[in-house]
Motif scaffolding. Sequence first.
Motif, PDB file in Angstrom:
ATOM      1  N   ASP A  27       0.809  -1.224   0.000  1.00  0.00           N
ATOM      2  CA  ASP A  27       0.000   0.000   0.000  1.00  0.00           C
ATOM      3  C   ASP A  27       0.843   1.276   0.000  1.00  0.00           C
ATOM      4  O   ASP A  27       0.390   2.319   0.425  1.00  0.00           O
ATOM      5  N   ARG A  28       2.070   1.212  -0.481  1.00  0.00           N
ATOM      6  CA  ARG A  28       2.957   2.379  -0.465  1.00  0.00           C
ATOM      7  C   ARG A  28       2.375   3.574  -1.202  1.00  0.00           C
ATOM      8  O   ARG A  28       2.546   4.712  -0.787  1.00  0.00           O
ATOM      9  N   VAL A  29       1.653   3.329  -2.268  1.00  0.00           N
ATOM     10  CA  VAL A  29       1.102   4.425  -3.067  1.00  0.00           C
ATOM     11  C   VAL A  29       0.172   5.321  -2.237  1.00  0.00           C
ATOM     12  O   VAL A  29       0.081   6.505  -2.483  1.00  0.00           O
ATOM     13  N   ARG A  30      -0.475   4.761  -1.228  1.00  0.00           N
ATOM     14  CA  ARG A  30      -1.403   5.524  -0.403  1.00  0.00           C
ATOM     15  C   ARG A  30      -0.808   5.962   0.930  1.00  0.00           C
ATOM     16  O   ARG A  30      -1.461   6.621   1.716  1.00  0.00           O
ATOM     17  N   ALA A  31       0.416   5.573   1.209  1.00  0.00           N
ATOM     18  CA  ALA A  31       1.068   5.921   2.470  1.00  0.00           C
ATOM     19  C   ALA A  31       1.592   7.350   2.407  1.00  0.00           C
ATOM     20  O   ALA A  31       2.320   7.703   1.482  1.00  0.00           O
ATOM     21  N   TYR A  32       1.223   8.132   3.383  1.00  0.00           N
ATOM     22  CA  TYR A  32       1.700   9.504   3.437  1.00  0.00           C
ATOM     23  C   TYR A  32       2.800   9.683   4.475  1.00  0.00           C
ATOM     24  O   TYR A  32       3.419  10.724   4.550  1.00  0.00           O
ATOM     25  N   SER A  33       3.065   8.669   5.268  1.00  0.00           N
ATOM     26  CA  SER A  33       4.160   8.752   6.231  1.00  0.00           C
ATOM     27  C   SER A  33       5.446   8.293   5.555  1.00  0.00           C
ATOM     28  O   SER A  33       5.424   7.588   4.547  1.00  0.00           O
ATOM     29  N   GLY A  34       6.561   8.713   6.104  1.00  0.00           N
ATOM     30  CA  GLY A  34       7.848   8.329   5.537  1.00  0.00           C
ATOM     31  C   GLY A  34       8.165   9.011   4.228  1.00  0.00           C
ATOM     32  O   GLY A  34       8.941   8.501   3.430  1.00  0.00           O
ATOM     33  N   ARG A  35       7.582  10.148   4.004  1.00  0.00           N
ATOM     34  CA  ARG A  35       7.819  10.912   2.771  1.00  0.00           C
ATOM     35  C   ARG A  35       8.818  12.029   3.025  1.00  0.00           C
ATOM     36  O   ARG A  35       8.996  12.499   4.144  1.00  0.00           O
ATOM     37  N   SER A  36       9.442  12.485   1.961  1.00  0.00           N
ATOM     38  CA  SER A  36      10.454  13.539   2.066  1.00  0.00           C
ATOM     39  C   SER A  36       9.818  14.880   2.418  1.00  0.00           C
ATOM     40  O   SER A  36       8.611  15.089   2.254  1.00  0.00           O
ATOM     41  N   LYS A  37      10.667  15.783   2.847  1.00  0.00           N
ATOM     42  CA  LYS A  37      10.233  17.153   3.164  1.00  0.00           C
ATOM     43  C   LYS A  37       9.608  17.800   1.926  1.00  0.00           C
ATOM     44  O   LYS A  37       8.581  18.475   2.009  1.00  0.00           O
ATOM     45  N   GLU A  38      10.220  17.572   0.763  1.00  0.00           N
ATOM     46  CA  GLU A  38       9.701  18.143  -0.487  1.00  0.00           C
ATOM     47  C   GLU A  38       8.314  17.575  -0.812  1.00  0.00           C
ATOM     48  O   GLU A  38       7.431  18.312  -1.250  1.00  0.00           O
ATOM     49  N   TRP A  39       8.128  16.271  -0.594  1.00  0.00           N
ATOM     50  CA  TRP A  39       6.835  15.640  -0.861  1.00  0.00           C
ATOM     51  C   TRP A  39       5.774  16.228   0.067  1.00  0.00           C
ATOM     52  O   TRP A  39       4.674  16.571  -0.377  1.00  0.00           O
ATOM     53  N   ARG A  40       6.101  16.357   1.351  1.00  0.00           N
ATOM     54  CA  ARG A  40       5.134  16.914   2.315  1.00  0.00           C
ATOM     55  C   ARG A  40       4.787  18.359   1.986  1.00  0.00           C
ATOM     56  O   ARG A  40       3.650  18.780   2.135  1.00  0.00           O
ATOM     57  N   LYS A  41       5.776  19.108   1.508  1.00  0.00           N
ATOM     58  CA  LYS A  41       5.529  20.502   1.125  1.00  0.00           C
ATOM     59  C   LYS A  41       4.579  20.559  -0.074  1.00  0.00           C
ATOM     60  O   LYS A  41       3.663  21.382  -0.120  1.00  0.00           O
ATOM     61  N   LYS A  79       7.478  18.436 -13.915  1.00  0.00           N
ATOM     62  CA  LYS A  79       8.546  18.724 -12.957  1.00  0.00           C
ATOM     63  C   LYS A  79       8.425  17.716 -11.814  1.00  0.00           C
ATOM     64  O   LYS A  79       7.446  17.711 -11.082  1.00  0.00           O
ATOM     65  N   LEU A  80       9.427  16.854 -11.696  1.00  0.00           N
ATOM     66  CA  LEU A  80       9.419  15.841 -10.644  1.00  0.00           C
ATOM     67  C   LEU A  80      10.305  16.272  -9.487  1.00  0.00           C
ATOM     68  O   LEU A  80      11.358  16.870  -9.700  1.00  0.00           O
ATOM     69  N   ILE A  81       9.877  15.950  -8.277  1.00  0.00           N
ATOM     70  CA  ILE A  81      10.668  16.285  -7.093  1.00  0.00           C
ATOM     71  C   ILE A  81      11.584  15.125  -6.688  1.00  0.00           C
ATOM     72  O   ILE A  81      12.248  15.202  -5.657  1.00  0.00           O
ATOM     73  N   ASN A  82      11.640  14.083  -7.505  1.00  0.00           N
ATOM     74  CA  ASN A  82      12.546  12.966  -7.233  1.00  0.00           C
ATOM     75  C   ASN A  82      13.968  13.495  -7.112  1.00  0.00           C
ATOM     76  O   ASN A  82      14.383  14.368  -7.874  1.00  0.00           O
ATOM     77  N   LYS A  83      14.723  12.910  -6.183  1.00  0.00           N
ATOM     78  CA  LYS A  83      16.087  13.366  -5.943  1.00  0.00           C
ATOM     79  C   LYS A  83      17.091  12.779  -6.924  1.00  0.00           C
ATOM     80  O   LYS A  83      18.203  13.258  -7.041  1.00  0.00           O
ATOM     81  N   ASP A  84      16.710  11.694  -7.609  1.00  0.00           N
ATOM     82  CA  ASP A  84      17.616  11.107  -8.590  1.00  0.00           C
ATOM     83  C   ASP A  84      16.832  10.641  -9.808  1.00  0.00           C
ATOM     84  O   ASP A  84      15.635  10.899  -9.916  1.00  0.00           O
ATOM     85  N   THR A  85      17.511   9.961 -10.708  1.00  0.00           N
ATOM     86  CA  THR A  85      16.884   9.546 -11.965  1.00  0.00           C
ATOM     87  C   THR A  85      16.237   8.166 -11.884  1.00  0.00           C
ATOM     88  O   THR A  85      15.827   7.623 -12.895  1.00  0.00           O
TER      89      THR A  85
END
Length: 112
Positions: A27-41, A79-85
């Motif tokens: 269920d990772r797609v629906r998990a909002y915990s354990g996300r990066s600062k950028e994702w939460r922003k 525009k993706l907020i992913n940190k890598d490719t």
Amino acid sequence: MRDNRFYIYLHLTEDKKTGYLGKGSFDRVRAYSGRSKEWRKLFGKCPPVVEILEKELTEEQALEAEKFHIARLKDEGVKLINKDTGGSGDSGIKHQKKTCKTLEELLNEKEN
């Protein structure tokens, strides 16, 4: 037996111009915990539009698909907020026993 539990998902803003692409299982797609600062922003006040791009993948297939879709979306102007490719993620954090004990003690203190 192959472990085909992985999938590629996309979290997008409502205008679909900015997002995050990830490899997940369960269920990772629906998990909002354990996300990066950028994702939460980006998604803290407005939940993401969710798309599953591929499913029933092995972890190796998912890592390759992640790289492909990140490159494709960037080429399409998202525009993706992913940190890598992509292609470098793991399948969850495995804490050392000492860390688990410390986390358990902290949770117990918080509950009391």
